[in-house]
Scaffold this motif. Structure first.
Motif, PDB file in Angstrom:
ATOM      1  N   PHE A   1      16.038  39.132 -17.860  1.00 30.66           N
ATOM      2  CA  PHE A   1      17.236  39.783 -18.400  1.00 30.66           C
ATOM      3  C   PHE A   1      17.911  40.645 -17.335  1.00 30.66           C
ATOM      4  CE2 PHE A   1      18.386  44.105 -19.884  1.00 30.66           C
ATOM      5  CZ  PHE A   1      19.606  43.823 -20.475  1.00 30.66           C
ATOM      6  N   ALA A   2      17.105  41.349 -16.542  1.00 30.18           N
ATOM      7  CA  ALA A   2      17.651  42.278 -15.557  1.00 30.18           C
ATOM      8  C   ALA A   2      18.224  41.575 -14.332  1.00 30.18           C
ATOM      9  CB  ALA A   2      16.574  43.273 -15.126  1.00 30.18           C
ATOM     10  N   LEU A   3      17.699  40.390 -14.002  1.00 27.43           N
ATOM     11  CA  LEU A   3      18.049  39.766 -12.726  1.00 27.43           C
ATOM     12  C   LEU A   3      18.900  38.504 -12.813  1.00 27.43           C
ATOM     13  CD1 LEU A   3      14.707  40.128 -10.713  1.00 27.43           C
ATOM     14  CD2 LEU A   3      16.850  41.351 -10.331  1.00 27.43           C
ATOM     15  N   SER A   4      18.812  37.789 -13.907  1.00 27.66           N
ATOM     16  CA  SER A   4      19.386  36.434 -13.936  1.00 27.66           C
ATOM     17  C   SER A   4      20.881  36.410 -13.647  1.00 27.66           C
ATOM     18  CB  SER A   4      19.101  35.775 -15.296  1.00 27.66           C
ATOM     19  OG  SER A   4      19.644  36.561 -16.343  1.00 27.66           O
ATOM     20  N   ASP A   5      21.629  37.448 -14.035  1.00 32.74           N
ATOM     21  CA  ASP A   5      23.084  37.431 -13.869  1.00 32.74           C
ATOM     22  C   ASP A   5      23.567  38.110 -12.596  1.00 32.74           C
ATOM     23  OD1 ASP A   5      23.376  36.094 -16.256  1.00 32.74           O
ATOM     24  OD2 ASP A   5      23.600  37.929 -17.431  1.00 32.74           O
ATOM     25  N   VAL A   6      22.664  38.671 -11.793  1.00 27.16           N
ATOM     26  CA  VAL A   6      23.122  39.453 -10.634  1.00 27.16           C
ATOM     27  C   VAL A   6      22.600  38.936  -9.298  1.00 27.16           C
ATOM     28  CG1 VAL A   6      23.329  41.541 -12.042  1.00 27.16           C
ATOM     29  CG2 VAL A   6      21.208  41.111 -10.792  1.00 27.16           C
ATOM     30  N   LEU A   7      21.742  37.918  -9.311  1.00 30.23           N
ATOM     31  CA  LEU A   7      21.105  37.498  -8.057  1.00 30.23           C
ATOM     32  C   LEU A   7      22.094  36.883  -7.064  1.00 30.23           C
ATOM     33  CD1 LEU A   7      17.651  36.095  -9.201  1.00 30.23           C
ATOM     34  CD2 LEU A   7      18.113  38.138  -7.849  1.00 30.23           C
ATOM     35  N   GLN A   8      23.260  36.473  -7.521  1.00 30.24           N
ATOM     36  CA  GLN A   8      24.272  35.952  -6.598  1.00 30.24           C
ATOM     37  C   GLN A   8      25.219  37.046  -6.102  1.00 30.24           C
ATOM     38  OE1 GLN A   8      23.876  32.886  -5.477  1.00 30.24           O
ATOM     39  NE2 GLN A   8      22.134  32.811  -6.897  1.00 30.24           N
TER      40      GLN A   8
END
Length: 541
Positions: free
Chosen positions: A172-179
């Motif tokens: 939840f914390a990482l999936s949308d921001v890793l790019q």
């Protein structure tokens, strides 16, 4: 009417923005600013950069906007949104408060929300200091939904999740921001996200994340002096583990795809052995093996090995919130239906509906069970060995039957199963119904004679519950002439409470038992209530 070049750039930028071309809009707004800076251009570029998650630049543009025009309400709101995402909650609160003072309702709402987030964050930090990581994650998760790009907060949150093996929250914390530029070069974040997907048995996703870690390490130039930075050694450890887990994930992904294809082509023979072999790939990962139990259960269901499939489903569902939870419940329910365990199937469908209120298959299956009026437990579903059911020899007398029924009914009554899972409650309900069926037959001399001769007593046990008068007599006792005055008084009080409750609430409840025996049919309840009430009419005079 002609317009100046800066205004034309703004209007063209607005068209790009409305079409979803935010990068094109930013370029046009930038050209307009170069020609003639204005609050409108800075404000519009801030909004476009918010859409691109360029929060630092969006905050700077919004700041310039309100400097040029302090009454530009949208500029204050946009600045507040950008600063919130970056974790600068104090400054965000100032911007939203200013917007509220200028009459913007959104500003007032957002200011209150920021104060709530600050309170959650403060309480969460106290919990983190006390190493109460699970409670910290629970407190800070709502904050992270708004504060999406605060690197320090994100790292702290991930650390707490890792300590509590909360893999879902890591994703939840990482999936949308890793790019995003703030996170994409941090291999620890990619590795941790891959590890979370691995432990959630999401093999395709973890292969992607571990692939990034491996590729970055391989492309990294070697230190010509032969010295390794401590951070590099940490990344090297990630690299070794990423290689191992990526290989495992690829093997398991291929296995699952192979088994799915076997089931699809109706060639599931040998599928169970394939999945069993896959369980040895990483025996240390509990969740992966739970997921593989579900896969093996699916194979068993298609092969008609329903008991084995149910055992695998039980293992798959033990203590997990994995993505296979609802499919495993469906599989177990289907197997129980095939075996005639309708009450257990019904309980599983109920659990599915609790997890997903719009699950059409579960809703339809429940309706089908109800409309077909199939027995949902022991009665009528098969001929029980009533003596074994109550744990009695064939020569057991009526007192022994009553004593056995009392003991087992106390253990298995549905009202005494609080705190147990839906499936365990279904098992207890079915057992209780079987006990009641056995008691109905063995406590009645005529029915018992028919049963002992090998006759069919199915039609003689028309209710899932024994008659409430028989329940009261068996469990509480009716009293005798030789009883003491205290025993007679207690027996009378029990009877009064028992039948008062039965008459008023259609339930047969004894205070010394602590459970209820509910009749299923409304007509039966009313008739029985009238008959029993006439026997104890003296209690209400």
């Amino acid at each position: 009417m002609s317009t100046d070049p800066a205004t034309r750039m703004r209007l063209e930028g607005n068209k790009k923005f409305k079409s979803g071309d935010f990068k094109g809009a930013v370029q046009l707004y930038t050209q307009g600013i170069a020609l003639q800076p204005s609050s409108a251009l800075f404000g519009n570029r801030s909004q476009a950069r918010l859409k691109l998650q360029q929060y630092h630049q969006a905050a700077d543009d919004a700041t310039r906007c309100v400097q040029l025009d302090p009454t530009f309400v949208k500029g204050h709101v946009r600045r507040g949104v950008a600063l919130t995402a970056l974790g600068s909650l104090d400054e965000a609160l100032k911007s939203f408060t200013m917007a509220a003072e200028l009459g913007e309702q959104v500003g007032m709402v957002e200011a209150q929300r920021i104060q709530e987030l600050q309170k959650l964050l403060h309480n969460g930090n106290t919990l983190y200091s006390n190493r109460k990581f699970g409670a910290y994650v629970e407190h800070v998760t709502p904050v992270l939904a708004k504060v999406t790009h605060d690197v320090n907060l994100k790292c702290k949150y991930l650390d707490a999740c890792y300590h509590t093996y909360n893999w879902e929250s890591i994703v939840f914390a990482l999936s949308d921001v890793l790019q995003h530029p703030l996170f994409r070069d941090n291999m620890s974040h990619h590795y941790l996200c891959g590890l979370a997907h691995y432990n959630m048995a999401e093999f395709s996703e973890c292969i992607v994340r571990f692939g990034v870690v491996i590729e970055t390490q391989l492309l990294k130039p070697a230190d010509p002096n032969g010295f390794d930075d401590p951070k590099d050694s940490l990344e090297w450890g990630h690299y070794e583990m990423a290689v191992k887990m990526k290989k495992n994930a690829e093997t398991l992904n291929e296995t699952v795809a192979q088994v799915k294809n076997m089931i699809k082509t109706h060639e599931a023979d040998g599928g169970r052995e394939i999945v069993t072999k896959a369980m040895r790939v990483d025996e240390s990962c509990v969740n992966i093996n739970r997921y593989l139990h579900f896969v093996r259960a699916t194979v068993g269901m298609h092969l008609g090995e329903y008991e084995k499939a149910i055992d695998d489903c039980n293992s798959a569902l033990f203590g997990t919130k994995g993505h296979w939870r609802i499919p495993a419940l469906h599989t177990r329910a289907a197997c129980n239906e095939a075996l005639g365990n309708i009450s257990k199937a019904f309980a599983d469908y109920s659990q599915i509906i609790k997890l997903d209120a719009n699950n059409k298959l579960a809703i339809d299956r429940q309706q089908s069970i109800k409309s077909s009026k199939r027995p949902t437990g022991g009665l009528g579903s098969h001929q029980l060995n009533y003596y074994d059911c109550l744990g009695l020899p064939r020569n057991a007398g009526l007192p022994a039957v009553k004593a056995a029924y009392r003991k087992l009914a106390l253990d298995y009554h549905p009202d005494r199963q609080s705190g147990r899972s839906e499936y365990e409650k279904a098992l207890s309900t079915e057992r209780f119904q079987e006990i009641g069926e056995a008691f109905i037959v063995l406590s009645d001399p005529e029915k018992r004679k028919v049963y002992d001769r090998g006759g069919d007593v199915t039609n003689m046990t028309s209710s899932c519950e024994p008659d409430p008068y028989a329940v009261f007599d068996a469990v509480c006792g009716g009293g005798t002439e030789d009883d003491t005055m205290w025993q007679k008084t207690t027996s009378t009080a029990r009877a009064a409470l028992f039948w008062t409750g039965y008459y008023l609430w259609s339930t047969a409840t004894c205070p010394c038992w602590g459970t209820r025996a509910c009749l299923q049919d409304q007509t039966q309840r009313e008739q029985a209530a009238t008959e029993r009430l006439s026997q104890f009419s003296g209690f209400w005079k």
